[in-house]
Scaffold this active site. Structure first.
Site, PDB file in Angstrom:
ATOM      1  N   ASP A  68       0.849  -1.189   0.000  1.00 26.20           N
ATOM      2  CA  ASP A  68       0.000   0.000   0.000  1.00 26.20           C
ATOM      3  C   ASP A  68       0.885   1.240   0.000  1.00 26.20           C
ATOM      4  OD1 ASP A  68       0.883  -0.262   2.603  1.00 26.20           O
ATOM      5  OD2 ASP A  68      -1.066  -0.001   3.539  1.00 26.20           O
ATOM      6  N   TYR A  70       2.881   4.821   0.817  1.00 24.14           N
ATOM      7  CA  TYR A  70       3.535   5.388   1.996  1.00 24.14           C
ATOM      8  C   TYR A  70       2.501   6.184   2.796  1.00 24.14           C
ATOM      9  CZ  TYR A  70       7.954   4.399  -0.431  1.00 24.14           C
ATOM     10  OH  TYR A  70       9.002   3.789  -1.076  1.00 24.14           O
ATOM     11  N   PHE A  81       6.391   2.292  -4.401  1.00 24.03           N
ATOM     12  CA  PHE A  81       7.773   2.468  -3.956  1.00 24.03           C
ATOM     13  C   PHE A  81       8.380   3.819  -4.330  1.00 24.03           C
ATOM     14  CE2 PHE A  81       7.159  -2.123  -4.302  1.00 24.03           C
ATOM     15  CZ  PHE A  81       7.403  -2.487  -2.991  1.00 24.03           C
ATOM     16  N   HIS A 192       8.729  -8.341   1.231  1.00 25.55           N
ATOM     17  CA  HIS A 192       8.676  -6.895   0.997  1.00 25.55           C
ATOM     18  C   HIS A 192      10.041  -6.280   1.325  1.00 25.55           C
ATOM     19  CE1 HIS A 192       7.364  -2.701   1.458  1.00 25.55           C
ATOM     20  NE2 HIS A 192       6.346  -3.043   0.697  1.00 25.55           N
TER      21      HIS A 192
END
Length: 225
Positions: A68, A70, A81, A192
């Site tokens: 999801d 930031y 990202f 992740h």
């Protein structure tokens, strides 16, 4: 309604059927209620579909799927990202760029751009499993409806004939691997790249070189990471 922010006509045609529109209406109610309650949501609604608006389905060569956005101010751009170029890379992005350098032996280059636009321009779809989040609360919009929408994105790409690379990073992303036909696509999975899990298998995963080898084997140009 949030679907008005999905601008690319090809994605709209593929995704916005009657069932999905009803589904998004419920998600829209949740997002409106969240804001009315005084909670800040990231990114801004006009950026929810940035990744899809930037890369039409016909141009997708690689899918990088995260979890999801930031949840800190000024970071979420609608591209998984990525952060604005003016912002110092947060830990997850630093770990991604470190793996690019380790895997490919690269120094300064396209990957030094924190907004990751050089990747996007080459057909890399930087998508999250969930496309919004409440300020300061990671994972706060999981289970609210985004997953069905992004399932549909991956299901379309995973069923089409064009060989495509899928990188699923983290458990939320890996759940979507079932939508990909593996006989002609490449599916790469890893933990992740957050500081909590980067050394459980993301560091050293070699996804970027594997991706490029697959693309070249398919007579496609590799990605300049």
């Amino acid at each position: 309604m949030i679907q008005s922010q999905l601008l690319d006509p090809a994605w709209r045609s593929l995704l916005l059927n009657d069932v999905m529109l009803d589904h998004l209406a419920g998600l829209d109610e949740f997002l409106v209620a969240t804001r009315v309650a005084g909670t800040t949501v990231y990114p801004e609604p006009e950026r929810f579909f940035s990744a899809l608006n930037a890369v039409p389905p016909s141009r997708v060569k690689v899918v990088i799927l995260g979890q999801d956005p930031y949840h800190s101010e000024g970071l979420a751009t609608g591209f998984a990202f990525a952060v604005p170029q003016s912002v110092k890379p947060p830990p997850s992005l630093r770990n991604v760029l470190s793996e690019v350098q380790r895997d490919l032996g690269q120094g300064e280059g396209p990957s030094s751009q924190h907004d990751l636009m050089p990747w996007v321009e080459q057909g890399v779809l930087l998508l999250n499993a969930v496309l919004s989040v409440s300020k300061g609360v990671a994972g706060s919009h999981h289970g609210r409806g985004w997953e069905s929408f992004t399932d549909a994105v991956i299901a379309h790409l995973g069923a089409r004939a064009e060989p495509t690379v899928f990188m699923f990073w983290g458990k939320a992303a890996q759940r979507k691997a079932c939508f990909v036909q593996r006989d002609h696509h490449l599916v790469l999975t890893a933990p992740h790249p957050s500081p909590l899990s980067v050394y459980r298998g993301f560091a050293g995963c070699g996804h970027f070189s594997e991706c490029n080898q697959f693309l070249m084997d398919q007579a496609q140009s590799p990605i300049d990471w």
